[in-house]
Design an enzyme around this catalytic site. Structure first.
Site, PDB file in Angstrom:
ATOM      1  N   LYS A 100     -38.047  11.518  25.604  1.00 35.88           N
ATOM      2  CA  LYS A 100     -38.718  12.387  26.591  1.00 35.88           C
ATOM      3  C   LYS A 100     -39.371  11.604  27.720  1.00 35.88           C
ATOM      4  O   LYS A 100     -39.467  12.083  28.843  1.00 35.88           O
ATOM      5  CB  LYS A 100     -39.752  13.271  25.903  1.00 35.88           C
ATOM      6  CG  LYS A 100     -40.799  12.521  25.110  1.00 35.88           C
ATOM      7  CD  LYS A 100     -40.820  12.929  23.678  1.00 35.88           C
ATOM      8  CE  LYS A 100     -41.481  11.858  22.842  1.00 35.88           C
ATOM      9  NZ  LYS A 100     -41.583  12.185  21.465  1.00 35.88           N
ATOM     10  N   GLU A 124     -31.478  17.560  24.639  1.00 35.43           N
ATOM     11  CA  GLU A 124     -32.027  18.638  23.801  1.00 35.43           C
ATOM     12  C   GLU A 124     -33.173  18.150  22.920  1.00 35.43           C
ATOM     13  O   GLU A 124     -34.188  18.835  22.743  1.00 35.43           O
ATOM     14  CB  GLU A 124     -30.909  19.211  22.914  1.00 35.43           C
ATOM     15  CG  GLU A 124     -31.346  20.319  21.996  1.00 35.43           C
ATOM     16  CD  GLU A 124     -31.827  21.541  22.761  1.00 35.43           C
ATOM     17  OE1 GLU A 124     -30.986  22.247  23.318  1.00 35.43           O
ATOM     18  OE2 GLU A 124     -33.055  21.780  22.807  1.00 35.43           O
ATOM     19  N   VAL A 127     -37.380  17.695  23.803  1.00 35.98           N
ATOM     20  CA  VAL A 127     -38.439  18.725  23.758  1.00 35.98           C
ATOM     21  C   VAL A 127     -38.254  19.577  22.511  1.00 35.98           C
ATOM     22  O   VAL A 127     -37.171  20.117  22.273  1.00 35.98           O
ATOM     23  CB  VAL A 127     -38.381  19.651  24.997  1.00 35.98           C
ATOM     24  CG1 VAL A 127     -39.540  20.654  24.959  1.00 35.98           C
ATOM     25  CG2 VAL A 127     -38.401  18.857  26.284  1.00 35.98           C
ATOM     26  N   GLY A 129     -38.102  18.781  19.350  1.00 35.40           N
ATOM     27  CA  GLY A 129     -37.351  18.213  18.213  1.00 35.40           C
ATOM     28  C   GLY A 129     -36.072  18.980  17.945  1.00 35.40           C
ATOM     29  O   GLY A 129     -35.171  19.040  18.771  1.00 35.40           O
ATOM     30  N   ILE A 131     -35.665  22.209  17.679  1.00 35.59           N
ATOM     31  CA  ILE A 131     -35.608  23.576  18.233  1.00 35.59           C
ATOM     32  C   ILE A 131     -34.722  23.562  19.483  1.00 35.59           C
ATOM     33  O   ILE A 131     -34.962  22.757  20.387  1.00 35.59           O
ATOM     34  CB  ILE A 131     -37.019  24.069  18.627  1.00 35.59           C
ATOM     35  CG1 ILE A 131     -37.977  23.996  17.446  1.00 35.59           C
ATOM     36  CG2 ILE A 131     -36.960  25.475  19.195  1.00 35.59           C
ATOM     37  CD1 ILE A 131     -39.420  24.271  17.823  1.00 35.59           C
ATOM     38  N   ASP A 196     -47.751  13.266  25.413  1.00 39.76           N
ATOM     39  CA  ASP A 196     -46.429  13.601  24.874  1.00 39.76           C
ATOM     40  C   ASP A 196     -46.074  15.056  25.217  1.00 39.76           C
ATOM     41  O   ASP A 196     -44.988  15.340  25.733  1.00 39.76           O
ATOM     42  CB  ASP A 196     -46.453  13.379  23.353  1.00 39.76           C
ATOM     43  CG  ASP A 196     -45.161  13.786  22.689  1.00 39.76           C
ATOM     44  OD1 ASP A 196     -44.190  13.015  22.746  1.00 39.76           O
ATOM     45  OD2 ASP A 196     -45.111  14.892  22.114  1.00 39.76           O
ATOM     46  N   LYS A 200     -43.137  16.746  27.837  1.00 42.42           N
ATOM     47  CA  LYS A 200     -42.216  17.809  27.401  1.00 42.42           C
ATOM     48  C   LYS A 200     -42.319  19.030  28.320  1.00 42.42           C
ATOM     49  O   LYS A 200     -41.291  19.598  28.705  1.00 42.42           O
ATOM     50  CB  LYS A 200     -42.507  18.174  25.942  1.00 42.42           C
ATOM     51  CG  LYS A 200     -42.134  17.037  24.981  1.00 42.42           C
ATOM     52  CD  LYS A 200     -42.707  17.252  23.602  1.00 42.42           C
ATOM     53  CE  LYS A 200     -42.273  16.189  22.610  1.00 42.42           C
ATOM     54  NZ  LYS A 200     -43.012  16.243  21.345  1.00 42.42           N
ATOM     55  N   GLY A 298     -39.616  14.614  13.593  1.00 38.16           N
ATOM     56  CA  GLY A 298     -39.059  14.156  12.321  1.00 38.16           C
ATOM     57  C   GLY A 298     -37.614  13.717  12.465  1.00 38.16           C
ATOM     58  O   GLY A 298     -36.895  14.146  13.366  1.00 38.16           O
TER      59      GLY A 298
HETATM   60  N1  HSE Z   1     -44.971  12.378  18.367  1.00 40.25           N
HETATM   61  C1  HSE Z   1     -44.200  13.544  18.613  1.00 40.25           C
HETATM   62  C2  HSE Z   1     -44.872  14.744  17.919  1.00 40.25           C
HETATM   63  C3  HSE Z   1     -42.800  13.351  18.087  1.00 40.25           C
HETATM   64  O1  HSE Z   1     -45.822  14.545  17.139  1.00 40.25           O
HETATM   65  O2  HSE Z   1     -44.507  15.877  18.178  1.00 40.25           O
HETATM   66  C4  HSE Z   1     -41.807  14.334  18.579  1.00 40.25           C
HETATM   67  O3  HSE Z   1     -41.617  14.285  19.957  1.00 40.25           O
END
Ligand code: HSE
Length: 403
Positions: A100, A124, A127, A129, A131, A196, A200, A298
């Protein structure tokens, strides 16, 4: 047979290899052709690993191999990932990524290269994971004008806030435990400070406006100031606290985007998205609301999204199908102009003053609690709220926006 190279054999990289190899039949059937991993690029060796014979240390081996049509960049960070992605796309190799930071920073440029060389830069997994939010916006909701996206886009902070709510624990204690359990990074700064989630929502806002939304220009607040006391008031008001990434798009494509903790009514569709799950509410002018929810982080969920992009690239060899945005900056609506309501927690000294500064505020009462006082303000521009808080000074102990 399509041959793929995976850049980075960390958590996500090893997951991508696992998904492609374990689901070989499904992946091949849906791609219309068998797909296999030919190279894994990493600085390290992996003696004893079932795929150790595929590990290479030199990116040029991948770049110069005409058999490689698709590259999965799951290294993270900008440095070498940016150079490798550019080189692969220039060579007409499609790139699928979970990175990202790179998509948010250089997405417009990399997508333009892909369009020029008739391949795809797919992101994909960057953003939400596992989904499928990018695919939903890019190829499903294409007849709607998307007016808003509201998301819980960070699993680490959602886990921390969920534990704070359920256990009445304070932020520092839960963070420490999350680190011990491996849910939070040793250096959780990008997660807990909201950066983070900011990257996204910038990616989603860029995709929706067709122009670059720079995450560095957004108003971003994390969860480090949220306390057990704030949760006590939220509970008394039948609300919870979530870190939301919000974007609202006007008809002229100007956009407001931010990341901040919000107090949500328990009836809000995102209030029940707990633990490491992500949830994304999309509002279209024809569709109304749709909610996507699932594993936002994950190894295997993220790898599943990268591998789905590989399938899409295989299906669309020689043509660019991925939605993109221009390098031109989006017209950002400043946070100071956004209209919000707030929960404010004040000391005894601020109790009377708050009613004078924000007339019409309604008290929130936690039975038996006298060390501080909670109020919900009416709606006002954020700049007016901040000016009011300036007058109250140290009496303001915390403030959280209302959703
Ligand atoms: N560190 C991020 C989270 C990982 O906790 O959502 C997934 O982008």
């Amino acid at each position: 047979m399509i041959k793929v190279a995976v850049l980075g054999y960390g958590t996500v990289g090893s997951g991508v290899v696992e998904v492609i190899e374990r689901n070989r039949a499904e992946v091949g059937r849906r791609a219309g052709e068998e797909i296999s991993v030919k190279y894994i690029l990493d600085l390290r060796d992996f003696p004893g690993d079932p795929y150790e014979d595929r590990v290479v240390h030199d990116f040029n081996v991948i770049l110069e191999d005409a058999e490689i049509g698709i590259v999965c960049e799951v290294m993270g960070g900008v440095g070498p990932a940016y150079q490798f992605t550019k080189q692969a796309l220039e060579a007409g190799k499609s790139v699928c990524t979970s990175n990202k930071e790179l998509v948010a920073k250089h997405g417009a440029e990399l997508q333009a290269i892909a369009a020029r060389t008739h391949c795809n830069y797919m992101y994909e997994a960057s953003v939400g994971g596992g989904i499928p939010i990018i695919r939903t916006l890019n190829s499903a909701l294409t007849a709607d004008r998307i007016e808003a996206v509201t998301g819980i886009l960070n699993g680490t902070t959602n886990y921390i806030l969920t534990k704070m709510e359920r256990e009445g624990a304070d932020y520092e204690d839960v963070l420490k435990r999350a680190q011990e359990l491996g849910y939070a990074e040793r250096n959780p700064e990008a997660d807990v400070a909201g950066l983070d989630a900011g990257r996204k929502i910038a990616i989603l806002a860029s995709l929706l406006t067709g122009r670059t939304v720079d995450s560095d220009k957004l108003s971003i607040e994390g969860i480090t100031e949220i306390t057990g006391a704030d949760f006590a008031y939220a509970k008394a008001a039948d609300r919870t606290i979530k870190l939301l990434a919000v974007c609202r798009i006007q008809e002229d494509r100007s956009v407001f985007a931010r990341v901040a903790p919000f107090m949500l009514p328990k009836s809000h569709p995102l209030a029940g998205v707990n633990d490491v799950f992500n949830g994304i509410q999309v509002t279209g002018n024809m569709l109304g609301d749709a909610l996507l929810c699932g594993q936002g982080a994950g190894k295997l969920p993220t790898a599943s999204a990268v591998a789905a992009d590989v399938v899409d690239c295989a299906r669309n060899q020689g043509r660019t199908v991925m939605g993109s945005w221009a390098a031109e900056a989006a017209d950002l609506i400043p946070a100071a102009e956004s209209e919000e309501r707030f929960f404010v927690r004040v000391s005894e000294a601020g109790r009377q003053a708050l009613q004078e500064v924000f007339p019409g505020s309604s008290p929130v009462t936690v039975p038996g609690r006298e060390e501080d006082f909670g109020f919900f303000t009416g709606a006002m521009k954020e700049k007016e709220f901040l000016a009011g808080c300036g007058q109250l000074g140290d009496a303001v102990l915390s403030r959280v926006r209302l959703a």
